[in-house]
Design a protein around this motif. Structure first.
Motif, PDB file in Angstrom:
ATOM      1  N   HIS A  82       0.724  -1.282  -0.019  1.00 47.04           N
ATOM      2  CA  HIS A  82      -0.065   0.074  -0.052  1.00 47.04           C
ATOM      3  C   HIS A  82       0.980   1.334   0.026  1.00 47.04           C
ATOM      4  O   HIS A  82       1.949   1.137   0.372  1.00 47.04           O
ATOM      5  CB  HIS A  82      -0.956  -0.002   1.393  1.00 47.04           C
ATOM      6  N   PRO A  83       0.371   2.442  -0.356  1.00 46.21           N
ATOM      7  CA  PRO A  83       1.083   3.701  -0.245  1.00 46.21           C
ATOM      8  C   PRO A  83       1.990   3.902   0.945  1.00 46.21           C
ATOM      9  O   PRO A  83       3.301   4.078   0.909  1.00 46.21           O
ATOM     10  CB  PRO A  83       0.111   4.757  -0.802  1.00 46.21           C
ATOM     11  N   GLN A  84       1.371   3.661   2.167  1.00 43.82           N
ATOM     12  CA  GLN A  84       1.931   3.873   3.184  1.00 43.82           C
ATOM     13  C   GLN A  84       3.411   2.993   3.598  1.00 43.82           C
ATOM     14  O   GLN A  84       4.264   3.343   4.269  1.00 43.82           O
ATOM     15  CB  GLN A  84       0.829   3.484   4.455  1.00 43.82           C
ATOM     16  N   ILE A  85       3.153   1.911   3.063  1.00 38.39           N
ATOM     17  CA  ILE A  85       4.151   0.891   3.112  1.00 38.39           C
ATOM     18  C   ILE A  85       5.322   1.165   2.066  1.00 38.39           C
ATOM     19  O   ILE A  85       6.443   1.328   2.468  1.00 38.39           O
ATOM     20  CB  ILE A  85       3.689  -0.638   2.647  1.00 38.39           C
TER      21      ILE A  85
END
Ligand SMILES: Cc1cc2nc3c(=O)[nH]c(=O)nc-3n(C[C@H](O)[C@H](O)[C@H](O)COP(=O)(O)OP(=O)(O)OC[C@H]3O[C@@H](n4cnc5c(N)ncnc54)[C@H](O)[C@@H]3O)c2cc1C
Ligand code: FES
Ligand code: FES
Lengths: 290, 160
Positions: free
Chosen positions: A104-107
């Motif tokens: 995901h973007p946060q990762i």
């Protein structure tokens, strides 16, 4: 759960970091983006005595254009930076197409390009793409520097050619030859999840429209990236019609021996592998023609 | 092994001595008392612990507090404080019923704040991809998507 105690070092130069690895050997673990290592530590699947945090080593970050049309990417470059790089989009479109499929973007804001390669998870996208593009992985220790071909780097489940005192420092991506098209596709239950199967294809056409070179590499099909040499040889020297691509996907089957797990049965993975072969080879060919 | 760290959280500098193994999520909750950052899974899957580290959304459960030394953090407490002064994003979640139990909400808000700043007029597909790393067990997501659309509208209007 919470991680077990460890000694924390945050060197600011590569030399300091390599000296720490040389001193502590396999007691120490490199902390890059932490997006695979910290979950493992939280569950106490990993309990390293020493962490060498290389986030402060800023010389390991960067995407560089090489004179031969290739790219050089520092290991600590965040996955999100690679995803948004115009240079990557222009010179390694396969990589640009693949990046949004990683987690995901946060990762990706935290996870690093080199960390994903060094982690060598068979369900990870980047190892398969590294093999498909013929990347060279550059490792360094206090003993010196060496270059490792992607095909030799991945040695099995979470296993690489790196020695405990070695660090992956950067990755070299060769320029794509003329008339080359690339494509990536995967099947996951939810956007951002690890894929049940995925494939990367790289196809180069000769001037007469026949196939001059072809690579088809899978993730989540074996315990390391799996390259289908049979699919490639079925296509070499032929005009890539729909029938030829279908025949190559059939030939591919003899190269794989997928395992079943809670995510997908072996038979379903085999089915996906065939579908992904057809899809990625067809779009790589279409892009090579443009 | 303990380390002295200084970091800025929601504009205020804090200095503490912490063990290296202390997660940033636990630092925010237990050392600073900022319990708006929620902890669901501690392996990066649920997104409840999402905070901004130097302006970008990251999992605070997958970062050690020592690593935040010298950096700038924003948590959900950095948004509006009381019902009269909600941030337009919070206001939109309220108006669109974008939450039920609210456990997931801080993570959604901290994911969406930079998303809407970078992408002021997102499509529904872009919104769904942006929140793919945040789990909600109550709403079924539809009202969250509605809330994001409303927030995009509100944040586009000139602020009073
Ligand atoms: C919820 C979730 C979903 C995910 N989904 C995906 C996905 O779909 N696809 C995918 O590919 N990944 C996925 N990941 C993993 C993510 O991409 C990680 O960022 C990546 O695998 C590891 O990179 P890192 O920089 O975080 O490395 P770290 O976690 O810091 O390190 C991983 C391992 O590599 C070693 N290492 C790191 N850098 C080096 C180096 N330079 N030299 C030698 N050794 C090194 C470390 O010692 C450690 O053993 C997911 C992670 C999470 C939490
Ligand atoms: S608690 Fe961090 S992602 Fe779930
Ligand atoms: S509102 Fe309950 S988990 Fe999302």
């Amino acid at each position: 759960m919470k991680p077990a105690a460890f000694d924390y070092h945050a060197p600011t130069t590569l030399d300091e970091a390599l000296a720490l690895l040389a001193a502590y050997g396999d007691e120490a673990k490199i902390l890059a983006g932490g997006q695979s290592l910290i979950p493992a530590m939280n569950f106490r699947l990993a309990q390293p005595a020493i962490l060498v945090d290389i986030n402060p080593v800023t010389t390991l970050v960067g995407i560089h254009a090489e004179g031969d049309g290739g790219l050089r990417i520092g290991t600590m470059t965040r996955q999100r930076t690679v995803e948004h790089s115009d240079l990557v989009a222009a010179r390694a479109p396969l990589l640009a197409e693949t990046m949004p499929h990683i987690a995901h973007p946060q990762i990706r804001n935290r996870g690093t390009f080199g960390g994903s390669l060094a982690h060598a998870d068979p369900a990870s996208e980047l190892p398969a793409v590294a093999v498909a593009l013929g990347m060279t992985l550059r490792a360094q220790s206090t003993r010196g520097e060496r270059d490792i071909d992607a095909t030799d780097f991945f040695q099995g489940l979470f296993a690489t050619a790196l020695e405990p005192d070695e660090m992956l420092i950067e990755v070299l991506i060769p320029a794509l030859p003329a008339r080359t098209g690339t494509a990536f596709a995967e099947v996951a239950r939810r956007h951002g999840d690890y894929a049940m199967a995925g494939a990367a294809a790289v196809v180069t056409l000769a001037e007469d429209g026949t196939i001059a070179a072809c690579k088809l590499v899978y993730l989540s099909i074996g315990d390391a990236p799996v390259e289908s040499h049979s699919a490639a040889s079925a296509l070499l020297g032929v005009i890539p019609t729909d029938e030829a691509i279908r025949a190559a996907a059939e030939a591919m089957e003899q190269d794989i021996d997928p395992l079943g797990d809670i995510h997908a049965t072996a038979a379903y993975r085999r089915h996906l592998a065939k579908v992904l072969a057809r899809r990625t080879l067809a779009s790589a060919v279409a892009r090579a023609r443009n | 092994m303990s380390h002295e760290i200084t970091l800025t959280v929601n504009g205020h500098a804090h200095t503490r001595t912490v063990e290296a193994r202390l997660l940033l999520s636990d630092f925010l909750r237990h050392e600073l008392g900022l319990t708006g950052t929620h902890v669901g899974c501690e392996h990066g899957v649920c997104g409840a612990c999402t905070i901004l580290l130097d302006g970008v959304p990251v999992r605070s459960c997958l970062t050690f507090a020592v690593q935040a030394n010298g950096h700038e953090i924003m948590t959900v407490e950095g948004l509006g404080h009381d019902p009269e002064n909600l941030h337009p994003l919070q206001q939109s979640f309220w108006e669109s019923h974008g939450l039920q139990c609210g456990f997931c909400t801080p993570g959604f808000l901290m994911t969406l704040l930079p998303f809407l700043q970078e992408n002021p007029d997102p499509s529904e597909q872009e919104i769904r991809e942006a929140i793919s790393g945040n789990l909600c067990r109550c709403t079924g997501y539809q009202f969250i998507v509605d809330a994001v659309k409303l927030a995009a509208q509100k944040m586009g209007e000139p602020q009073p």
